[in-house]
Design a protein around this motif. Structure first.
Motif, mmCIF file in Angstrom:
data_model
loop_
_atom_site.group_PDB
_atom_site.id
_atom_site.type_symbol
_atom_site.label_atom_id
_atom_site.label_comp_id
_atom_site.label_asym_id
_atom_site.label_seq_id
_atom_site.Cartn_x
_atom_site.Cartn_y
_atom_site.Cartn_z
ATOM 1 N N THR A 94 23.213 41.337 30.420
ATOM 2 C CA THR A 94 23.962 40.284 31.103
ATOM 3 C C THR A 94 24.722 39.468 30.058
ATOM 4 O O THR A 94 24.293 39.344 28.912
ATOM 5 N N LEU A 95 25.854 38.937 30.498
ATOM 6 C CA LEU A 95 26.691 38.097 29.637
ATOM 7 C C LEU A 95 26.944 36.766 30.321
ATOM 8 O O LEU A 95 27.143 36.709 31.534
ATOM 9 N N ILE A 122 35.107 44.450 36.732
ATOM 10 C CA ILE A 122 34.991 45.148 38.015
ATOM 11 C C ILE A 122 34.214 44.272 38.984
ATOM 12 O O ILE A 122 33.065 43.896 38.729
ATOM 13 N N ASP A 123 34.842 43.952 40.115
ATOM 14 C CA ASP A 123 34.236 43.171 41.192
ATOM 15 C C ASP A 123 33.626 44.155 42.183
ATOM 16 O O ASP A 123 34.340 44.933 42.809
ATOM 17 N N ILE A 124 32.298 44.141 42.340
ATOM 18 C CA ILE A 124 31.635 45.107 43.215
ATOM 19 C C ILE A 124 31.480 44.607 44.648
ATOM 20 O O ILE A 124 30.884 45.282 45.477
ATOM 21 N N ARG A 125 32.050 43.451 44.956
ATOM 22 C CA ARG A 125 31.948 42.917 46.321
ATOM 23 C C ARG A 125 32.865 43.688 47.264
ATOM 24 O O ARG A 125 33.739 44.439 46.844
ATOM 25 N N ALA A 126 32.686 43.459 48.551
ATOM 26 C CA ALA A 126 33.537 44.087 49.560
ATOM 27 C C ALA A 126 34.969 43.576 49.430
ATOM 28 O O ALA A 126 35.215 42.494 48.879
ATOM 29 N N MET A 175 23.269 38.511 42.075
ATOM 30 C CA MET A 175 22.116 39.187 42.675
ATOM 31 C C MET A 175 22.404 40.665 42.980
ATOM 32 O O MET A 175 21.561 41.524 42.737
ATOM 33 N N ARG A 176 23.577 40.953 43.525
ATOM 34 C CA ARG A 176 23.928 42.355 43.830
ATOM 35 C C ARG A 176 24.027 43.189 42.559
ATOM 36 O O ARG A 176 23.589 44.335 42.528
ATOM 37 N N GLU A 216 26.528 37.257 34.246
ATOM 38 C CA GLU A 216 25.374 36.494 34.709
ATOM 39 C C GLU A 216 25.824 35.384 35.664
ATOM 40 O O GLU A 216 26.682 34.574 35.321
ATOM 41 N N GLY A 217 25.267 35.381 36.857
ATOM 42 C CA GLY A 217 25.602 34.357 37.838
ATOM 43 C C GLY A 217 26.855 34.657 38.643
ATOM 44 O O GLY A 217 27.240 33.877 39.509
#
Length: 171
Positions: free
Chosen positions: A5-6, A22-26, A64-65, A85-86
């Motif tokens: 984590t950074l 990279i944004d892993i959200r929908a 969290m994801r 991180e966060g």
């Protein structure tokens, strides 16, 4: 491979040095609020990531994801991988730039939460004030949420996605 984590500041330095964010959200979450320069690759398509020779910094909303899927994210590429991180929440709290498009509709899951909560509240109020049969509305919504949690399919989310305000294309 272990994924580190950074902090937002360290992630920003790495991104400025050429790492891909990279944004892993929908897609609907990314369209409403995003870190400038972030590439949206929803978690279900993470295997399509091609960073070239660049390091990757993954992020979601709260972290969290990304933490829950750290092994999958690390396996998505041979490049060095890190987690913000966060998530975008910590990025924003660190005073770093976040693009918000308030013209985009709320994320589908927030719409589901608002709708389900409103229907449960209405069912309880009508059950006490009008007729006990209205408690059935709250039971129906609760059963639907249990079914969604058990199967991963949410009828309310499917219905809300078809509403006119959600027909805009994601940015």
């Amino acid at each position: 491979m272990t994924i580190q984590t950074l902090s937002p500041a360290d992630a920003k330095r790495l991104i400025e040095g050429g790492a891909k964010l990279i944004d892993i959200r929908a897609a609907d979450e990314h369209a409403r609020e995003r870190i400038p320069g972030a590439i949206n690759v929803p978690l279900e398509r993470i295997d399509t990531v091609d960073p070239g020779n660049n390091a990757i910094v993954f992020h979601c909303r709260s972290g969290m994801r990304t933490q829950a899927n750290a092994d999958r994210l690390a396996a998505a590429s041979d490049a060095p991988c890190f987690i913000l991180e966060g998530g975008i929440d910590a990025w924003r709290k660190a005073g770093l730039d976040v693009h918000i498009d308030s013209g985009q509709p709320l994320e589908i899951m927030r719409q589901v939460q608002l709708t389900a909560g409103g229907l449960v509240l209405i069912g309880v109020l009508l059950g006490f004030l009008v007729a006990p049969g209205f408690f059935g509305l709250s039971a129906f919504v609760g059963a639907g949420l249990m079914f969604a949690g058990a199967t991963g399919w949410c009828g309310m989310a499917t219905l809300l996605q078809r509403m006119p305000w959600n027909r805009r294309k994601a940015a």
